[in-house]
Design a protein around this motif. Structure first.
Motif, mmCIF file in Angstrom:
data_model
loop_
_atom_site.group_PDB
_atom_site.id
_atom_site.type_symbol
_atom_site.label_atom_id
_atom_site.label_comp_id
_atom_site.label_asym_id
_atom_site.label_seq_id
_atom_site.Cartn_x
_atom_site.Cartn_y
_atom_site.Cartn_z
ATOM 1 N N ARG A 1 7.861 20.944 12.774
ATOM 2 C CA ARG A 1 8.528 21.802 11.501
ATOM 3 C C ARG A 1 8.541 20.953 10.404
ATOM 4 N NH1 ARG A 1 12.636 25.788 14.173
ATOM 5 N NH2 ARG A 1 11.717 25.913 16.272
ATOM 6 N N GLU B 1 10.782 26.059 6.919
ATOM 7 C CA GLU B 1 10.179 27.412 6.496
ATOM 8 C C GLU B 1 8.769 27.476 6.960
ATOM 9 O OE1 GLU B 1 9.166 26.354 2.217
ATOM 10 O OE2 GLU B 1 11.412 26.280 1.725
ATOM 11 N N TRP B 2 8.248 26.449 7.684
ATOM 12 C CA TRP B 2 7.039 26.857 8.466
ATOM 13 C C TRP B 2 7.121 26.119 9.993
ATOM 14 C CZ3 TRP B 2 4.785 22.243 9.881
ATOM 15 C CH2 TRP B 2 4.760 21.309 8.984
ATOM 16 N N ARG B 3 6.283 26.422 11.011
ATOM 17 C CA ARG B 3 6.257 25.953 12.331
ATOM 18 C C ARG B 3 5.074 25.887 12.650
ATOM 19 N NH1 ARG B 3 9.053 28.705 17.359
ATOM 20 N NH2 ARG B 3 7.476 29.937 17.027
ATOM 21 N N ARG C 1 8.201 32.051 10.318
ATOM 22 C CA ARG C 1 7.526 30.745 10.197
ATOM 23 C C ARG C 1 6.042 30.428 10.658
ATOM 24 N NH1 ARG C 1 13.277 29.381 12.197
ATOM 25 N NH2 ARG C 1 11.926 29.024 14.264
ATOM 26 N N ASP C 2 5.770 30.881 11.506
ATOM 27 C CA ASP C 2 4.361 30.652 12.344
ATOM 28 C C ASP C 2 3.431 31.389 11.057
ATOM 29 O OD1 ASP C 2 5.605 29.332 14.473
ATOM 30 O OD2 ASP C 2 5.361 31.359 15.902
ATOM 31 N N PRO D 1 -1.909 26.647 13.566
ATOM 32 C CA PRO D 1 -0.961 27.864 13.493
ATOM 33 C C PRO D 1 -1.623 28.931 14.407
ATOM 34 C CG PRO D 1 -1.156 27.458 11.405
ATOM 35 C CD PRO D 1 -2.028 26.362 12.184
ATOM 36 N N ARG E 1 3.885 31.717 7.871
ATOM 37 C CA ARG E 1 3.873 31.123 6.769
ATOM 38 C C ARG E 1 2.930 29.619 6.985
ATOM 39 N NH1 ARG E 1 3.469 30.665 1.673
ATOM 40 N NH2 ARG E 1 4.628 28.684 0.886
ATOM 41 N N ALA E 2 2.937 28.867 8.079
ATOM 42 C CA ALA E 2 2.113 27.882 8.439
ATOM 43 C C ALA E 2 0.664 28.205 8.408
ATOM 44 C CB ALA E 2 2.395 27.538 9.876
ATOM 45 N N GLU F 1 -0.639 31.011 6.549
ATOM 46 C CA GLU F 1 -0.970 31.164 5.037
ATOM 47 C C GLU F 1 -1.105 29.922 4.368
ATOM 48 O OE1 GLU F 1 2.569 33.321 3.959
ATOM 49 O OE2 GLU F 1 2.035 35.222 4.690
#
Length: 178
Positions: free
Chosen positions: A148, A153-155, A68-69, A172, A71-72, A74
């Motif tokens: 979140r 999906e992200w964090r 999730r980290d 992130p 993804r954030a 990205e």
């Protein structure tokens, strides 16, 4: 017979439990035994929230958190937070404008040592990437933050000392992108 000899004679003839020095010598060991009983009772009956029973489950959770980290990072997400008297205003920025719009966001505030002070805030959209939440009670002090999206999906994580008059920004962690 002198007066001091009479006092010594009276003191020597008293029973053992009437001797003041005996009670003085017994006082400190009995206080330490009492303190130990209280300390052991508190250790047994109070819950230590910082100890985790299932370490393997926590380890698997860490791997999911890293995803999730990443993804954030990205998505290029950043969250700028300003604090009002009893509310937080958050501005979410992203490289893709679609990543900024959600039905709500969840902000968890974790106290570093006292889990009973932890809070979960649901931030409601205000339009244009802005989100707002009412803050119940006092949130002064040091906090770990976890922001979140609804789908988880992200964090974005962070740490802050509140109140923060100038606001603060959550980004992130770029080191997780291995």
């Amino acid at each position: 017979m002198s007066h001091s000899a009479t006092v010594q004679s009276d003191e020597a003839s008293r029973p053992w439990y009437r001797q003041p020095w005996l009670w003085f010598l017994i006082l400190f060991p009995s206080m330490s035994v009492g303190y130990c009983i209280v300390a052991i009772t508190l250790a047994i009956t109070s819950e230590n929230s910082m100890v985790v029973d299932d370490y393997s489950k926590q380890g698997r959770g860490i791997n999911q958190s890293l995803t999730r980290d990443i993804r954030a990072a990205e998505l290029g997400l950043t969250a700028t937070v300003s604090q009002g008297t009893h509310e937080l205003l958050l501005q979410l920025d992203a490289r893709e404008s679609g990543a900024r719009h959600h039905d709500y966001l969840t902000l968890q505030l974790f106290h570093p040592t006292l889990s009973d002070k932890d809070r979960v805030l649901q931030l409601q959209p205000q339009g244009g990437g802005y989100y707002r939440a009412q803050v119940p009670g006092n949130i002064e002090g040091r906090w770990y933050l976890d922001l979140r999206d609804p789908a988880n999906e992200w964090r974005i994580k962070g740490e802050v000392s509140l109140p923060s008059n100038a606001g603060f920004t959550l980004r992130p962690d770029e080191t997780d992108r291995g």
